[in-house]
Write an enzyme that holds these catalytic residues in place. Structure first.
Site, PDB file in Angstrom:
ATOM      1  N   LYS A   1       0.809  -1.218   0.000  1.00  0.00           N
ATOM      2  CA  LYS A   1       0.000   0.000   0.000  1.00  0.00           C
ATOM      3  C   LYS A   1       0.848   1.276   0.000  1.00  0.00           C
ATOM      4  CE  LYS A   1      -4.488  -1.378   1.698  1.00  0.00           C
ATOM      5  NZ  LYS A   1      -4.310  -2.825   2.011  1.00  0.00           N
TER       6      LYS A   1
ATOM      7  N   GLU B   1      -9.723   7.720   3.823  1.00  0.00           N
ATOM      8  CA  GLU B   1     -10.649   6.839   4.531  1.00  0.00           C
ATOM      9  C   GLU B   1      -9.931   5.529   4.761  1.00  0.00           C
ATOM     10  OE1 GLU B   1     -10.642   6.908   1.230  1.00  0.00           O
ATOM     11  OE2 GLU B   1     -10.411   4.748   0.938  1.00  0.00           O
TER      12      GLU B   1
ATOM     13  N   SER C   1       1.439  -9.791  -1.291  1.00  0.00           N
ATOM     14  CA  SER C   1       1.132  -8.376  -1.066  1.00  0.00           C
ATOM     15  C   SER C   1       1.513  -7.872   0.324  1.00  0.00           C
ATOM     16  CB  SER C   1      -0.351  -8.115  -1.323  1.00  0.00           C
ATOM     17  OG  SER C   1      -1.161  -8.960  -0.520  1.00  0.00           O
TER      18      SER C   1
HETATM   19  C1  LIG Z   1      -5.133  -3.803   1.530  1.00  0.00           C
HETATM   20  C2  LIG Z   1      -4.464  -5.065   1.197  1.00  0.00           C
HETATM   21  C3  LIG Z   1      -4.877  -5.863   0.100  1.00  0.00           C
HETATM   22  C4  LIG Z   1      -6.075  -5.553  -0.726  1.00  0.00           C
HETATM   23  O1  LIG Z   1      -6.046  -4.340  -1.410  1.00  0.00           O
HETATM   24  P1  LIG Z   1      -5.812  -4.250  -2.975  1.00  0.00           P
HETATM   25  O2  LIG Z   1      -6.117  -2.849  -3.327  1.00  0.00           O
HETATM   26  O3  LIG Z   1      -6.752  -5.229  -3.630  1.00  0.00           O
HETATM   27  O4  LIG Z   1      -4.404  -4.631  -3.233  1.00  0.00           O
HETATM   28  C5  LIG Z   1      -4.155  -7.004  -0.182  1.00  0.00           C
HETATM   29  N1  LIG Z   1      -3.100  -7.376   0.567  1.00  0.00           N
HETATM   30  C6  LIG Z   1      -2.686  -6.662   1.621  1.00  0.00           C
HETATM   31  C7  LIG Z   1      -1.518  -7.142   2.407  1.00  0.00           C
HETATM   32  C8  LIG Z   1      -3.349  -5.482   1.972  1.00  0.00           C
HETATM   33  O5  LIG Z   1      -2.929  -4.777   3.024  1.00  0.00           O
END
Ligand SMILES: *Cc1c(COP(=O)(O)O)cnc(C)c1O
Length: 394
Positions: free
Chosen positions: A89, A111, A377
Site C-alpha cells: 500500500k 478513509e 502483497s
Molecule cells: C489492503 C491489502 C490488500 C487488498 O487491497 P488491494 O487494493 O486489492 O491490493 C491485499 N493485501 C494486503 C496485504 C493489503 O494490506
C-alpha cells in the site's frame, strides 16, 4: 493498450467519474494535472529515490523451491511483504503524497476500513510533515485498535464515522464530504484502484512498479521477462493492478485474480464480487459490485480485512468481462491452509489477503516447466490474532 484506461477514464464499459457536482473541481484539478506531474523527471526521481531508500525497493523476486516442488512447477514470490509498513500500500501513498505536494496541498484526508491504508497514509504524512485526517467507521475503530494506535502514534487524527453501518462505506462518504469542504488545501488519498477517474489509473501507475521490477528480475533469473502466470489477490485491486500492469498486453502471461469467497460464494458471507456482483456505480466509478435487486450495497465478508470490500476497481471489472484475467473465489479455510503451508515450506508468514493468492495454486495445474509469479502483497504479523485462533496455535 486495450486493457488500459482510455482518455475518458474508461476501461471498456467501466470507470468514469460519477461524483456529486460539489466534488467536480477537486477531481478535475487532479485529472488535468496528474499525468503531466507524474512524467516530470523531478517527480520520477523523488518517487524512485523514496521507493528505494524509504520503502526498500526493489523488493526481491524469490524462487520458492519447496513450494515449487510441492506443486511441480516454478514458483516465484514477489516480496511486497518486505516493503516498509509490511505491504504494497505504501507504494501508492508515497506517489500520492508527492502528487499532493506538487498540487500545492498541505493537508491530507483519507478513509480506511481495517486501518492498513490509514497507516500507510499516516506514515507518508509524517515523512513529509503534512497534516493527516483519517476517517474510519466507529465499528472499525473498535475492531482495529492496533491500527488506530499506529495512526495516532504517527501523528494522524482519526475521526469516527458515526453514520450508517459505521464501516468503510460511511468513512468514505465522510472523507468525501471533508474534501468537498476543503477543496483548496486538501488532497484525498484513495487506497486502491477505485474511485472516480483518474484515481484508478493513477493508483495503478504508482503500483505498476511491482510488474516493472518483476520483468527485469525474471529476465535476470530465467532469461525471459514474461512468466506464464501472475497471481494476485483482489480487494479493491491495487496490488493486482500493479502486478498485472506491464503484462496486460502480453497474452502469453495469464493473469489470475483471487477474490475472497469468505465462508463460500453462496453462503451469504462472501466478498467474491465477480461471482456475485452486478454492474453499477460504487465510490464514483462504474464497476462490478455486490448489491441487492434494488441497488443497496451488500455488506461483504472475508476473514481478511483487506479483501472485505463490496466491489472491485474498474480495470478488474474489464479484465473479468473480457476474459483477460481469470478469477478464482477462495474460501477462508483455503486461505488459512495456504498461510500455514507457506509458513512451513518457506519460512514466510503471509498476510491473510496474500494467502488467497497462494490458495490458487492447488487449482492451477501449472506445468513443470512453466513459471508462476505470486504477488505476496503483505506480511502476516497483523493477522497473528486470527492465525492463533483459527490454526489452534495457542
Ligand atoms: C489492503 C491489502 C490488500 C487488498 O487491497 P488491494 O487494493 O486489492 O491490493 C491485499 N493485501 C494486503 C496485504 C493489503 O494490506
Amino acid at each position: 493498450m486495450k486493457f488500459n484506461v482510455n482518455e475518458k477514464g474508461y476501461y471498456g464499459d467501466f470507470g468514469g467519474a460519477f461524483i456529486p457536482e460539489m466534488l467536480y473541481p477537486n477531481v478535475e484539478e487532479l485529472r488535468l494535472n496528474y499525468l503531466q506531474i507524474m512524467q516530470e523527471p523531478s517527480f520520477q526521481k523523488e518517487f524512485h529515490d523514496l521507493l528505494r531508500d524509504y520503502v526498500g525497493r526493489p523488493t526481491p523476486l524469490f524462487k520458492a523451491n519447496r513450494l515449487s516442488e510441492k506443486y511441480q512447477t516454478n514458483i516465484y514470490l514477489k516480496r511486497e511483504d518486505l516493503c516498509h509498513t509490511g505491504a504494497h500500500k505504501v507504494n501508492n501513498t508515497i506517489g500520492q503524497i508527492l502528487m499532493a505536494k506538487r498540487l500545492g496541498k498541505n493537508k491530507i484526508v483519507a478513509e480506511t476500513g481495517a486501518g492498513q491504508h490509514g497507516v500507510a497514509t499516516a506514515t507518508v504524512c509524517a515523512l513529509m510533515g503534512l497534516e493527516c485526517i483519517v476517517y474510519m467507521g466507529a465499528i472499525d475503530i473498535e475492531r482495529q485498535a492496533p491500527n488506530v494506535a499506529r495512526m495516532r502514534m504517527l501523528g494522524a487524527t482519526v475521526v469516527a464515522a458515526q453514520s450508517g453501518s459505521k464501516t468503510l462505506k460511511d468513512a468514505t462518504n465522510e472523507a468525501m464530504r471533508h474534501w468537498i469542504n476543503n477543496p483548496v488545501d486538501t488532497h484525498y488519498i484513495i487506497g486502491s484502484v477505485v474511485g472516480p477517474h483518474p484515481y484508478p489509473d493513477m493508483v495503478a501507475r504508482f503500483q505498476s512498479v511491482i510488474s516493472e521490477e518483476i520483468k527485469w528480475q525474471l529476465k535476470e533469473k530465467e532469461g525471459k521477462e514474461n512468466p506464464d502466470y501472475v497471481i494476485a489477490c483482489v480487494g479493491g485491486g491495487s496490488n493486482a493492478a500493479g502486478a498485472f500492469y506491464h503484462f496486460l498486453d502480453a497474452p502469453e502471461t495469464k493473469l489470475i485474480a483471487a477474490e475472497a469467497a469468505g465462508q463460500g460464494v453462496a453462503s451469504g458471507h462472501s466478498a467474491a464480487t465477480t461471482f456475485l456482483g452486478k454492474e453499477g456505480v460504487l465510490h464514483g466509478s462504474r464497476s462490478l459490485l455486490m448489491q441487492t435487486e434494488d441497488g443497496q450495497v451488500v455488506e461483504p465478508y472475508s476473514i481478511s480485512a483487506g479483501l472485505d470490500y463490496p466491489g472491485i476497481g474498474p480495470m478488474h471489472a474489464h479484465l473479468f468481462k473480457t476474459g483477460r484475467a481469470q478469477f478464482f473465489a477462495i474460501e477462508d479455510d483455503e486461505a488459512l491452509t495456504s498461510a500455514l503451508e507457506l509458513s512451513q515450506l518457506e519460512g514466510i508468514i503471509p498476510a491473510l489477503e496474500s494467502s488467497h493468492a497462494l490458495a490458487v495454486l492447488p487449482h492451477l495445474k501449472a506445468k513443470k516447466d512453466e513459471i508462476v509469479v505470486i504477488n505476496l502483497s503483505g506480511r502476516g504479523d497483523k493477522d497473528l490474532g486470527t492465525y492463533m485462533k483459527r490454526l489452534n496455535l495457542i
